[in-house]
Design an enzyme around this catalytic site. Structure first.
Site, PDB file in Angstrom:
ATOM      1  N   ASN A  44      31.702 -21.774  21.894  1.00 17.69           N
ATOM      2  CA  ASN A  44      31.553 -20.423  22.445  1.00 17.69           C
ATOM      3  C   ASN A  44      31.122 -20.523  23.912  1.00 17.69           C
ATOM      4  OD1 ASN A  44      29.144 -21.478  21.252  1.00 17.69           O
ATOM      5  ND2 ASN A  44      28.169 -19.484  21.323  1.00 17.69           N
ATOM      6  N   GLU A  46      29.283 -18.130  26.714  1.00 22.28           N
ATOM      7  CA  GLU A  46      28.572 -16.871  26.975  1.00 22.28           C
ATOM      8  C   GLU A  46      28.599 -16.539  28.461  1.00 22.28           C
ATOM      9  OE1 GLU A  46      24.749 -17.211  25.021  1.00 22.28           O
ATOM     10  OE2 GLU A  46      25.721 -16.994  23.062  1.00 22.28           O
ATOM     11  N   ASN A  47      28.135 -15.310  28.751  1.00 18.35           N
ATOM     12  CA  ASN A  47      28.161 -14.833  30.135  1.00 18.35           C
ATOM     13  C   ASN A  47      26.940 -13.951  30.377  1.00 18.35           C
ATOM     14  OD1 ASN A  47      29.145 -12.819  32.396  1.00 18.35           O
ATOM     15  ND2 ASN A  47      30.489 -14.592  32.461  1.00 18.35           N
ATOM     16  N   ALA A  48      26.467 -13.956  31.622  1.00 20.94           N
ATOM     17  CA  ALA A  48      25.316 -13.119  31.987  1.00 20.94           C
ATOM     18  C   ALA A  48      25.616 -11.650  31.714  1.00 20.94           C
ATOM     19  CB  ALA A  48      24.966 -13.327  33.453  1.00 20.94           C
ATOM     20  N   TYR A  50      26.729  -9.857  29.043  1.00 20.98           N
ATOM     21  CA  TYR A  50      26.834 -10.300  27.642  1.00 20.98           C
ATOM     22  C   TYR A  50      28.170 -10.018  26.950  1.00 20.98           C
ATOM     23  CZ  TYR A  50      21.720 -10.865  27.958  1.00 20.98           C
ATOM     24  OH  TYR A  50      20.456 -11.236  28.319  1.00 20.98           O
ATOM     25  N   CYS A  55      33.890 -16.048  21.699  1.00 23.44           N
ATOM     26  CA  CYS A  55      33.588 -16.890  20.539  1.00 23.44           C
ATOM     27  C   CYS A  55      34.363 -18.206  20.601  1.00 23.44           C
ATOM     28  CB  CYS A  55      33.975 -16.179  19.248  1.00 23.44           C
ATOM     29  SG  CYS A  55      32.939 -14.787  18.802  1.00 23.44           S
ATOM     30  N   GLU A  57      36.051 -19.594  18.234  1.00 21.04           N
ATOM     31  CA  GLU A  57      37.353 -19.507  17.556  1.00 21.04           C
ATOM     32  C   GLU A  57      38.438 -18.998  18.500  1.00 21.04           C
ATOM     33  OE1 GLU A  57      34.433 -18.432  16.566  1.00 21.04           O
ATOM     34  OE2 GLU A  57      34.305 -18.177  14.390  1.00 21.04           O
ATOM     35  N   CYS A  88      33.402 -14.429  12.880  1.00 23.25           N
ATOM     36  CA  CYS A  88      33.069 -13.011  12.973  1.00 23.25           C
ATOM     37  C   CYS A  88      34.327 -12.171  12.693  1.00 23.25           C
ATOM     38  CB  CYS A  88      32.503 -12.685  14.361  1.00 23.25           C
ATOM     39  SG  CYS A  88      33.765 -12.576  15.664  1.00 23.25           S
ATOM     40  N   CYS A  91      37.220 -12.455  15.228  1.00 22.45           N
ATOM     41  CA  CYS A  91      37.926 -13.739  15.140  1.00 22.45           C
ATOM     42  C   CYS A  91      38.769 -13.833  13.871  1.00 22.45           C
ATOM     43  CB  CYS A  91      36.933 -14.896  15.236  1.00 22.45           C
ATOM     44  SG  CYS A  91      36.223 -15.050  16.892  1.00 22.45           S
TER      45      CYS A  91
HETATM   46  N1  THU Z   1      29.961 -16.664  17.951  1.00 23.12           N
HETATM   47  C1  THU Z   1      31.051 -17.478  17.841  1.00 23.12           C
HETATM   48  O1  THU Z   1      31.304 -18.329  18.699  1.00 23.12           O
HETATM   49  N2  THU Z   1      31.862 -17.309  16.763  1.00 23.12           N
HETATM   50  C2  THU Z   1      31.659 -16.402  15.769  1.00 23.12           C
HETATM   51  O2  THU Z   1      32.493 -16.258  14.882  1.00 23.12           O
HETATM   52  C3  THU Z   1      30.435 -15.600  15.759  1.00 23.12           C
HETATM   53  C4  THU Z   1      29.628 -15.621  17.000  1.00 23.12           C
HETATM   54  C5  THU Z   1      29.070 -16.830  19.116  1.00 23.12           C
HETATM   55  C6  THU Z   1      29.154 -15.709  20.116  1.00 23.12           C
HETATM   56  C7  THU Z   1      27.791 -15.786  20.780  1.00 23.12           C
HETATM   57  O3  THU Z   1      27.885 -16.674  21.868  1.00 23.12           O
HETATM   58  C8  THU Z   1      26.885 -16.384  19.728  1.00 23.12           C
HETATM   59  O4  THU Z   1      27.725 -16.891  18.719  1.00 23.12           O
HETATM   60  C9  THU Z   1      25.903 -15.394  19.142  1.00 23.12           C
HETATM   61  O5  THU Z   1      26.559 -14.257  18.681  1.00 23.12           O
END
Ligand code: THU
Length: 134
Positions: A44, A46-48, A50, A55, A57, A88, A91
């Site tokens: 995954n 992330e970014n400032a 949010y 993800c 996937e 999630c 995904c």
């Molecule tokens: N995240 C994933 O990479 N895959 C998922 O299926 C669920 C959530 C990540 C996104 C975020 O960076 C962190 O988990 C917390 O939500």
């Protein structure tokens, strides 16, 4: 678990180590096996800002499509903690687009693994390409 499944989980674990997750602290890794045998893995990011977070996937799916792979047989996801991490909702939908029958291996850094069938177990009655058009 088959040797191929173990290998896919290992690749997801390696990708998890490269995740960029300074905000949530939750690192997730994903490895996607294409029908032709190639494996695409990502963590995954992330970014400032949010909501710009992506993800693991969908990062793996993007890599696969950019390399010309469109059909997949299995995906492994490895998250933090003791409980296995399943994809999630967003995904699941994105994976369903390309491979409704794929095997989903939900793994945990702690070692637990659960095997699912995407359409049957994780996204029943899914909206898909078949719902568009006449
Ligand atoms: N995240 C994933 O990479 N895959 C998922 O299926 C669920 C959530 C990540 C996104 C975020 O960076 C962190 O988990 C917390 O939500």
């Amino acid at each position: 678990m088959t040797g191929e499944e173990r290998q896919l989980l290992d690749r997801a674990g390696e990708a998890r180590a490269l995740a960029y997750a300074p905000y949530s602290g939750v690192r997730v890794g994903c490895a996607l096996r294409a029908e032709d045998g190639r494996v695409f893995a990502a963590g995954n990011v992330e970014n400032a800002a949010y909501p710009a977070t992506m993800c693991a996937e969908r990062n793996a799916v993007g890599q696969a499509l950019a390399a010309g792979a469109r059909r997949f047989v299995a995906v492994a996801v490895v998250g933090d903690g003791e409980r296995a991490t399943a994809p999630c909702g967003t995904c699941r939908q994105v994976l369903f687009e390309f491979a409704p029958d794929m095997v989903v291996l939900a793994g945990a850094a702690g070692g637990a693994t659960v095997r699912y069938h995407l359409a049957r177990d994780l996204l029943p009655e899914a909206f898909g390409p078949h719902d568009l058009g006449g």
